[in-house]
Scaffold this motif. Sequence first.
Motif, PDB file in Angstrom:
ATOM      1  N   ALA A  18       0.858  -1.187   0.000  1.00 20.33           N
ATOM      2  CA  ALA A  18       0.000   0.000   0.000  1.00 20.33           C
ATOM      3  C   ALA A  18       0.892   1.235   0.000  1.00 20.33           C
ATOM      4  O   ALA A  18       1.540   1.541   1.012  1.00 20.33           O
ATOM      5  CB  ALA A  18      -0.904  -0.016   1.229  1.00 20.33           C
ATOM      6  N   THR A  19       0.955   1.945  -1.131  1.00 17.54           N
ATOM      7  CA  THR A  19       1.873   3.078  -1.264  1.00 17.54           C
ATOM      8  C   THR A  19       1.180   4.282  -1.896  1.00 17.54           C
ATOM      9  O   THR A  19       0.021   4.223  -2.290  1.00 17.54           O
ATOM     10  CB  THR A  19       3.082   2.710  -2.153  1.00 17.54           C
ATOM     11  N   ARG A  20       1.918   5.357  -2.034  1.00 20.33           N
ATOM     12  CA  ARG A  20       1.409   6.566  -2.677  1.00 20.33           C
ATOM     13  C   ARG A  20       1.014   6.318  -4.134  1.00 20.33           C
ATOM     14  O   ARG A  20       0.228   7.082  -4.704  1.00 20.33           O
ATOM     15  CB  ARG A  20       2.476   7.674  -2.633  1.00 20.33           C
ATOM     16  N   ASN A  21       1.579   5.263  -4.721  1.00 22.52           N
ATOM     17  CA  ASN A  21       1.259   4.969  -6.115  1.00 22.52           C
ATOM     18  C   ASN A  21      -0.210   4.597  -6.310  1.00 22.52           C
ATOM     19  O   ASN A  21      -0.703   4.559  -7.438  1.00 22.52           O
ATOM     20  CB  ASN A  21       2.137   3.825  -6.631  1.00 22.52           C
ATOM     21  N   ASP A  22      -0.908   4.294  -5.206  1.00 25.52           N
ATOM     22  CA  ASP A  22      -2.324   3.939  -5.311  1.00 25.52           C
ATOM     23  C   ASP A  22      -3.214   5.158  -5.515  1.00 25.52           C
ATOM     24  O   ASP A  22      -4.406   5.021  -5.784  1.00 25.52           O
ATOM     25  CB  ASP A  22      -2.773   3.190  -4.040  1.00 25.52           C
ATOM     26  N   ILE A  23      -2.634   6.355  -5.402  1.00 22.50           N
ATOM     27  CA  ILE A  23      -3.408   7.581  -5.577  1.00 22.50           C
ATOM     28  C   ILE A  23      -2.953   8.271  -6.853  1.00 22.50           C
ATOM     29  O   ILE A  23      -1.766   8.509  -7.067  1.00 22.50           O
ATOM     30  CB  ILE A  23      -3.247   8.542  -4.365  1.00 22.50           C
TER      31      ILE A  23
ATOM     32  N   GLU B 102      -5.812   9.097   2.512  1.00 23.00           N
ATOM     33  CA  GLU B 102      -5.575   9.404   1.098  1.00 23.00           C
ATOM     34  C   GLU B 102      -6.404   8.523   0.154  1.00 23.00           C
ATOM     35  O   GLU B 102      -6.931   9.003  -0.847  1.00 23.00           O
ATOM     36  CB  GLU B 102      -4.084   9.272   0.764  1.00 23.00           C
ATOM     37  N   THR B 103      -6.510   7.224   0.484  1.00 24.33           N
ATOM     38  CA  THR B 103      -7.305   6.359  -0.395  1.00 24.33           C
ATOM     39  C   THR B 103      -8.795   6.665  -0.273  1.00 24.33           C
ATOM     40  O   THR B 103      -9.543   6.557  -1.244  1.00 24.33           O
ATOM     41  CB  THR B 103      -7.053   4.869  -0.087  1.00 24.33           C
ATOM     42  N   TRP B 104      -9.224   7.048   0.917  1.00 21.89           N
ATOM     43  CA  TRP B 104     -10.624   7.438   1.109  1.00 21.89           C
ATOM     44  C   TRP B 104     -10.943   8.670   0.271  1.00 21.89           C
ATOM     45  O   TRP B 104     -11.938   8.707  -0.467  1.00 21.89           O
ATOM     46  CB  TRP B 104     -10.877   7.707   2.600  1.00 21.89           C
ATOM     47  N   GLU B 105     -10.090   9.669   0.351  1.00 16.87           N
ATOM     48  CA  GLU B 105     -10.300  10.888  -0.433  1.00 16.87           C
ATOM     49  C   GLU B 105     -10.198  10.597  -1.929  1.00 16.87           C
ATOM     50  O   GLU B 105     -10.976  11.123  -2.736  1.00 16.87           O
ATOM     51  CB  GLU B 105      -9.268  11.958  -0.027  1.00 16.87           C
TER      52      GLU B 105
ATOM     53  N   LEU C 219      -8.278   6.703  -7.524  1.00 15.53           N
ATOM     54  CA  LEU C 219      -7.487   5.514  -7.198  1.00 15.53           C
ATOM     55  C   LEU C 219      -6.826   4.964  -8.452  1.00 15.53           C
ATOM     56  O   LEU C 219      -7.318   5.148  -9.574  1.00 15.53           O
ATOM     57  CB  LEU C 219      -8.371   4.443  -6.559  1.00 15.53           C
ATOM     58  N   SER C 220      -5.735   4.236  -8.276  1.00 15.72           N
ATOM     59  CA  SER C 220      -5.010   3.675  -9.415  1.00 15.72           C
ATOM     60  C   SER C 220      -5.871   2.659 -10.170  1.00 15.72           C
ATOM     61  O   SER C 220      -6.808   2.067  -9.622  1.00 15.72           O
ATOM     62  CB  SER C 220      -3.709   3.015  -8.948  1.00 15.72           C
ATOM     63  N   LYS C 221      -5.548   2.461 -11.432  1.00 13.47           N
ATOM     64  CA  LYS C 221      -6.355   1.631 -12.325  1.00 13.47           C
ATOM     65  C   LYS C 221      -6.538   0.212 -11.812  1.00 13.47           C
ATOM     66  O   LYS C 221      -7.638  -0.354 -11.902  1.00 13.47           O
ATOM     67  CB  LYS C 221      -5.704   1.595 -13.716  1.00 13.47           C
ATOM     68  N   ASP C 222      -5.474  -0.393 -11.258  1.00 17.40           N
ATOM     69  CA  ASP C 222      -5.583  -1.783 -10.806  1.00 17.40           C
ATOM     70  C   ASP C 222      -6.571  -1.915  -9.647  1.00 17.40           C
ATOM     71  O   ASP C 222      -7.314  -2.902  -9.558  1.00 17.40           O
ATOM     72  CB  ASP C 222      -4.213  -2.358 -10.433  1.00 17.40           C
ATOM     73  N   LEU C 223      -6.628  -0.917  -8.778  1.00 15.44           N
ATOM     74  CA  LEU C 223      -7.578  -0.955  -7.667  1.00 15.44           C
ATOM     75  C   LEU C 223      -9.009  -0.771  -8.159  1.00 15.44           C
ATOM     76  O   LEU C 223      -9.932  -1.451  -7.701  1.00 15.44           O
ATOM     77  CB  LEU C 223      -7.242   0.112  -6.629  1.00 15.44           C
ATOM     78  N   VAL C 224      -9.199   0.130  -9.083  1.00 17.49           N
ATOM     79  CA  VAL C 224     -10.530   0.363  -9.647  1.00 17.49           C
ATOM     80  C   VAL C 224     -11.056  -0.905 -10.314  1.00 17.49           C
ATOM     81  O   VAL C 224     -12.224  -1.270 -10.162  1.00 17.49           O
ATOM     82  CB  VAL C 224     -10.493   1.528 -10.657  1.00 17.49           C
ATOM     83  N   GLU C 225     -10.175  -1.612 -11.015  1.00 19.72           N
ATOM     84  CA  GLU C 225     -10.576  -2.856 -11.693  1.00 19.72           C
ATOM     85  C   GLU C 225     -10.991  -3.921 -10.684  1.00 19.72           C
ATOM     86  O   GLU C 225     -12.001  -4.616 -10.873  1.00 19.72           O
ATOM     87  CB  GLU C 225      -9.432  -3.368 -12.565  1.00 19.72           C
ATOM     88  N   GLU C 226     -10.226  -4.074  -9.612  1.00 19.11           N
ATOM     89  CA  GLU C 226     -10.572  -5.073  -8.595  1.00 19.11           C
ATOM     90  C   GLU C 226     -11.845  -4.681  -7.850  1.00 19.11           C
ATOM     91  O   GLU C 226     -12.685  -5.537  -7.550  1.00 19.11           O
ATOM     92  CB  GLU C 226      -9.413  -5.256  -7.611  1.00 19.11           C
TER      93      GLU C 226
END
Length: 227
Positions: A51-56, A71-74, A81-88
């Motif tokens: 879980a890093t800054r790259n997720d934003i 940061e991930t909530w906002e 959010l990063s593309k891979d998280l949105v896909e999951e």
Amino acid sequence: MAGKKVLIVYAHQEPKSFNGSLLKIAVEELTKQGCSVTVSDLYAMQFEPRATRNDIVGHLHNPEAFNYGVETWEAYKRGGLSKDLVEEQKKVQEADLLIFQFPLFWFNMPAILKGWMDRVLVQGFAYDLSKAYDGGLLQGKLCLFSFTTGGSKEKYATRGDIRYLLWPMQHGIMHFCGVKVLAPHICYAPESVSEEKRKEMLTAWTQRLKTLWKEEPIDCSPEWYFK
């Protein structure tokens, strides 16, 4: 059950493994039932567990002091959010049933699967602090933890009920997010038993899947785990 959507989050490095066989059976049997089955093969996807800054994507809410949860909530709220998280997250959102297939590592899920939980199930998407457990944001979904162990059932029985290990997974993550939890499916020490016994385990998994949609969720109270 025809029309149902299933997401299997699979965490094993080897397709020919026993876990791989369990995955194959689940895909085949559920598809045969008319379910739409999606697999997130985390190792094959080279899923990033950290879980890093790259997720934003884009600006940080507070660039002076990085707080991953905030940061991930906002970012979720503004679509950042990063593309891979949105896909999951889309896979989770569409699923009626989540199956987690993995080998037990050190009394826990593998790091790559824990990383999936950490990164995908962010606040705003999976839970809100005012909407947790039975009021969690992923209400209406079922989940099942299917896993293998290195030790035998007898060894676990002498060292404490294996349900204790499931408390953080089933109650602390899934139930917290509002997901109803089906009884776990545990294959004890498949590498240490006969080929005949392994076949029996695979057959038992096939048979369970045939009536899975008729099962009632477990009681996710502390009493169920620790009685």
